[in-house]
Design a protein around this motif. Structure first.
Motif, PDB file in Angstrom:
ATOM      1  N   LYS A 118      -6.007  11.091   0.835  1.00 41.63           N
ATOM      2  CA  LYS A 118      -5.561  12.071  -0.162  1.00 41.63           C
ATOM      3  C   LYS A 118      -4.351  12.967   0.322  1.00 41.63           C
ATOM      4  CE  LYS A 118     -10.032  12.447  -2.454  1.00 41.63           C
ATOM      5  NZ  LYS A 118     -11.258  13.439  -2.839  1.00 41.63           N
ATOM      6  N   ALA A 119      -4.468  13.208   1.730  1.00 39.43           N
ATOM      7  CA  ALA A 119      -3.463  14.041   2.398  1.00 39.43           C
ATOM      8  C   ALA A 119      -2.151  13.317   2.007  1.00 39.43           C
ATOM      9  CB  ALA A 119      -3.773  14.461   3.799  1.00 39.43           C
ATOM     10  N   LEU A 120      -1.995  11.857   2.274  1.00 39.49           N
ATOM     11  CA  LEU A 120      -0.803  11.085   2.125  1.00 39.49           C
ATOM     12  C   LEU A 120      -0.404  11.238   0.790  1.00 39.49           C
ATOM     13  CD1 LEU A 120      -1.579   8.026   4.547  1.00 39.49           C
ATOM     14  CD2 LEU A 120       0.357   9.646   4.734  1.00 39.49           C
ATOM     15  N   VAL A 121      -1.382  11.277  -0.104  1.00 41.29           N
ATOM     16  CA  VAL A 121      -0.837  11.162  -1.647  1.00 41.29           C
ATOM     17  C   VAL A 121      -0.164  12.517  -2.090  1.00 41.29           C
ATOM     18  CG1 VAL A 121      -1.502  10.915  -3.969  1.00 41.29           C
ATOM     19  CG2 VAL A 121      -2.407   9.334  -2.489  1.00 41.29           C
ATOM     20  N   ASP A 122      -0.995  13.621  -1.146  1.00 47.11           N
ATOM     21  CA  ASP A 122      -0.553  15.001  -1.506  1.00 47.11           C
ATOM     22  C   ASP A 122       0.897  14.958  -1.006  1.00 47.11           C
ATOM     23  OD1 ASP A 122      -2.803  15.872  -2.713  1.00 47.11           O
ATOM     24  OD2 ASP A 122      -3.512  16.888  -0.814  1.00 47.11           O
ATOM     25  N   SER A 123       1.356  14.453  -0.057  1.00 44.92           N
ATOM     26  CA  SER A 123       2.403  14.578   0.658  1.00 44.92           C
ATOM     27  C   SER A 123       3.610  13.656  -0.075  1.00 44.92           C
ATOM     28  CB  SER A 123       2.538  13.828   1.994  1.00 44.92           C
ATOM     29  OG  SER A 123       1.855  14.815   2.944  1.00 44.92           O
ATOM     30  N   MET A 124       3.228  12.598  -0.586  1.00 42.32           N
ATOM     31  CA  MET A 124       3.890  11.728  -1.442  1.00 42.32           C
ATOM     32  C   MET A 124       4.468  12.699  -2.725  1.00 42.32           C
ATOM     33  SD  MET A 124       2.903   7.762  -1.367  1.00 42.32           S
ATOM     34  CE  MET A 124       1.137   8.011  -0.940  1.00 42.32           C
ATOM     35  N   GLU A 125       3.505  13.440  -3.556  1.00 42.49           N
ATOM     36  CA  GLU A 125       3.789  14.132  -4.813  1.00 42.49           C
ATOM     37  C   GLU A 125       4.625  15.190  -4.321  1.00 42.49           C
ATOM     38  OE1 GLU A 125      -0.312  15.078  -5.984  1.00 42.49           O
ATOM     39  OE2 GLU A 125      -0.352  13.124  -7.109  1.00 42.49           O
ATOM     40  N   LYS A 126       4.645  15.910  -3.139  1.00 44.82           N
ATOM     41  CA  LYS A 126       5.692  16.793  -2.739  1.00 44.82           C
ATOM     42  C   LYS A 126       7.102  16.200  -2.533  1.00 44.82           C
ATOM     43  CE  LYS A 126       2.423  19.743  -0.103  1.00 44.82           C
ATOM     44  NZ  LYS A 126       1.985  20.203   1.326  1.00 44.82           N
ATOM     45  N   LEU A 175      12.104   2.768  -5.797  1.00 47.68           N
ATOM     46  CA  LEU A 175      11.750   3.962  -5.667  1.00 47.68           C
ATOM     47  C   LEU A 175      13.069   5.054  -5.648  1.00 47.68           C
ATOM     48  CD1 LEU A 175       8.980   4.087  -3.158  1.00 47.68           C
ATOM     49  CD2 LEU A 175       8.727   4.360  -5.364  1.00 47.68           C
ATOM     50  N   ALA A 176      14.306   4.495  -5.721  1.00 45.17           N
ATOM     51  CA  ALA A 176      15.423   5.093  -5.901  1.00 45.17           C
ATOM     52  C   ALA A 176      15.530   5.700  -7.248  1.00 45.17           C
ATOM     53  CB  ALA A 176      16.609   4.260  -5.527  1.00 45.17           C
ATOM     54  N   ASP A 177      14.776   4.885  -8.168  1.00 40.76           N
ATOM     55  CA  ASP A 177      14.987   5.744  -9.522  1.00 40.76           C
ATOM     56  C   ASP A 177      13.799   6.734  -9.830  1.00 40.76           C
ATOM     57  OD1 ASP A 177      16.693   3.657 -10.591  1.00 40.76           O
ATOM     58  OD2 ASP A 177      15.296   1.936 -11.046  1.00 40.76           O
ATOM     59  N   GLY A 178      14.611   7.882 -10.115  1.00 37.48           N
ATOM     60  CA  GLY A 178      13.649   8.988 -10.017  1.00 37.48           C
ATOM     61  C   GLY A 178      12.361   8.843 -10.985  1.00 37.48           C
ATOM     62  N   TRP A 179      12.393   8.338 -12.245  1.00 36.23           N
ATOM     63  CA  TRP A 179      11.426   8.159 -12.996  1.00 36.23           C
ATOM     64  C   TRP A 179      10.215   7.532 -12.771  1.00 36.23           C
ATOM     65  CZ3 TRP A 179       9.553   3.626 -15.526  1.00 36.23           C
ATOM     66  CH2 TRP A 179      10.332   2.430 -15.311  1.00 36.23           C
ATOM     67  N   LEU A 180      10.510   6.542 -11.559  1.00 37.86           N
ATOM     68  CA  LEU A 180       9.525   5.687 -11.058  1.00 37.86           C
ATOM     69  C   LEU A 180       8.837   6.308  -9.948  1.00 37.86           C
ATOM     70  CD1 LEU A 180      11.454   2.253 -10.497  1.00 37.86           C
ATOM     71  CD2 LEU A 180       9.555   2.614 -12.210  1.00 37.86           C
ATOM     72  N   MET A 181       9.267   7.285  -9.186  1.00 34.00           N
ATOM     73  CA  MET A 181       8.489   8.096  -8.222  1.00 34.00           C
ATOM     74  C   MET A 181       7.083   8.336  -8.782  1.00 34.00           C
ATOM     75  SD  MET A 181      10.731   9.498  -5.063  1.00 34.00           S
ATOM     76  CE  MET A 181      11.671  10.647  -5.970  1.00 34.00           C
ATOM     77  N   PRO A 182       6.961   9.198  -9.664  1.00 31.24           N
ATOM     78  CA  PRO A 182       5.984  10.018 -10.204  1.00 31.24           C
ATOM     79  C   PRO A 182       4.857   9.003 -10.593  1.00 31.24           C
ATOM     80  CG  PRO A 182       7.598  10.495 -11.634  1.00 31.24           C
ATOM     81  CD  PRO A 182       8.230   9.834 -10.473  1.00 31.24           C
ATOM     82  N   MET A 183       5.477   7.972 -11.247  1.00 27.65           N
ATOM     83  CA  MET A 183       4.547   6.818 -11.695  1.00 27.65           C
ATOM     84  C   MET A 183       3.908   6.083 -10.514  1.00 27.65           C
ATOM     85  SD  MET A 183       5.549   3.764 -14.105  1.00 27.65           S
ATOM     86  CE  MET A 183       6.262   4.974 -15.462  1.00 27.65           C
ATOM     87  N   SER A 184       4.603   5.970  -9.424  1.00 27.04           N
ATOM     88  CA  SER A 184       4.129   5.355  -8.255  1.00 27.04           C
ATOM     89  C   SER A 184       3.182   6.156  -7.672  1.00 27.04           C
ATOM     90  CB  SER A 184       5.190   4.981  -7.440  1.00 27.04           C
ATOM     91  OG  SER A 184       4.702   4.600  -6.054  1.00 27.04           O
ATOM     92  N   ALA A 185       3.299   7.516  -7.459  1.00 26.16           N
ATOM     93  CA  ALA A 185       2.491   8.415  -6.990  1.00 26.16           C
ATOM     94  C   ALA A 185       1.159   8.400  -7.453  1.00 26.16           C
ATOM     95  CB  ALA A 185       3.002   9.844  -6.745  1.00 26.16           C
ATOM     96  N   ASN A 186       1.189   8.412  -8.720  1.00 24.84           N
ATOM     97  CA  ASN A 186      -0.084   8.572  -9.821  1.00 24.84           C
ATOM     98  C   ASN A 186      -0.654   7.243  -9.476  1.00 24.84           C
ATOM     99  OD1 ASN A 186      -1.680   9.706 -11.972  1.00 24.84           O
ATOM    100  ND2 ASN A 186      -1.076   7.727 -12.965  1.00 24.84           N
ATOM    101  N   GLU A 187      -0.214   6.143  -9.276  1.00 25.99           N
ATOM    102  CA  GLU A 187      -0.845   4.856  -9.043  1.00 25.99           C
ATOM    103  C   GLU A 187      -1.487   4.901  -7.719  1.00 25.99           C
ATOM    104  OE1 GLU A 187       1.957   1.767  -9.173  1.00 25.99           O
ATOM    105  OE2 GLU A 187       2.346   2.170 -11.333  1.00 25.99           O
ATOM    106  N   HIS A 188      -0.878   5.593  -6.680  1.00 25.41           N
ATOM    107  CA  HIS A 188      -1.685   5.949  -5.414  1.00 25.41           C
ATOM    108  C   HIS A 188      -2.790   6.771  -5.615  1.00 25.41           C
ATOM    109  CE1 HIS A 188       2.468   5.026  -3.595  1.00 25.41           C
ATOM    110  NE2 HIS A 188       1.571   3.959  -3.570  1.00 25.41           N
ATOM    111  N   ARG A 189      -2.788   7.730  -6.649  1.00 21.79           N
ATOM    112  CA  ARG A 189      -3.948   8.707  -6.597  1.00 21.79           C
ATOM    113  C   ARG A 189      -5.125   7.969  -7.523  1.00 21.79           C
ATOM    114  NH1 ARG A 189      -4.672  13.531  -4.462  1.00 21.79           N
ATOM    115  NH2 ARG A 189      -2.793  14.339  -4.855  1.00 21.79           N
TER     116      ARG A 189
END
Length: 269
Positions: A118-126, A175-189
């Protein structure tokens, strides 16, 4: 006057130095400091790291075995750029491995390990909020590596890490595409949530689906890059792109569906 080193001691010292050199070059490649296709100069690297050329030469051999560089006769050593069809094969293999990892973690993970994930996912969301794809990429690698490591299968971990190193460039470009990063982070969550629920089926499914999503994103990005290169050269894109079956709910499918809905809405106005 210093006594000559025993041959065995000298060999161990050289072996240890080679490992350090190999690890540093590998780190630089995975971090994107040396792009695929770029030439690695033995003398330059030796001078940069303050070592002789021997350990660098041996490090190149180790990196070639790991699939990160290629040696071309009379030309030198180059960072490897794996073809898209090979990347797709690796994604398919990884999906099966990740499903096994998810199922095992749901059955055996500890409370402390869930907290770490969970801490790693928190860091990814930051990193997402900071719009820092490089930081996100490194956290992404750490997250998946810890998942596999926590599963406790040493042989699987060894094979997985080799595959992931080969895929590293593609994942960073995704992940260089900005719209993909939040999508990826949500999948990790969602992955952590499924594992924490102790539902082996749900955890395995979440991890499998995440890899399939990543494969679809990789293929889409590769086709876009090919089209952009063709446009820049004034040519038509190469025929016969790698086919991909988008699973229901994939990131690419959701993006396209969003475009369709937006088009329909404009048509109603």
């Amino acid at each position: 006057m210093n006594a000559a080193l025993h041959p065995t001691i000298a060999q161990l010292q050289n072996s240890s130095l080679t490992t350090v050199v190999q690890q540093e070059i590998e780190r630089a490649i995975l971090a994107g400091e040396y792009e695929p296709g770029s030439k690695l100069i033995e003398a330059t690297l030796a001078e940069k790291m303050g070592v002789s050329r021997g350990p660098v030469r041996e490090a190149f051999r180790m990196l070639e075995e790991a699939g990160l560089v290629r040696t071309e006769k009379n030309r030198g050593v180059f960072v490897r750029d794996i073809p898209i069809d090979e990347a797709v094969e690796i994604f398919d293999l990884r999906a099966a491995m990740d499903e096994l990892v998810g199922r095992r973690l749901a059955e055996n993970i500890t409370v402390a390990q869930i907290k770490e994930l969970k801490a790693l996912v928190d860091s990814m969301e930051k990193a997402v909020k900071a719009e820092d794809p490089q930081a996100y990429h490194l956290l992404n690698l750490s997250f998946h590596d810890r998942l596999v490591e926590m599963a406790g299968n040493r042989k699987l971990t060894e094979i997985y890490r080799k595959l992931i190193k080969e895929l590293s460039l593609f994942r960073r470009l995704n992940l260089a595409d900005g719209w993909l990063m939040p999508m990826s982070a949500n999948e990790h969550r969602l992955i952590v949530k499924a594992i924490a629920s102790r539902d082996a089926d749900a955890a395995g499914r979440a991890m499998f689906q995440h890899v399939i999503e990543s494969k679809a994103r990789t293929i889409e990005n590769d086709l876009r890059r090919q089209a952009a290169l063709a446009d820049a050269a004034g040519e038509s894109p190469a025929a016969g792109p790698v086919p991909v079956k988008l699973v229901a709910g994939s990131a690419v499918a959701r993006k396209d569906q969003g475009k369709d809905k937006e088009g329909l809405s404009r048509g109603k106005r």
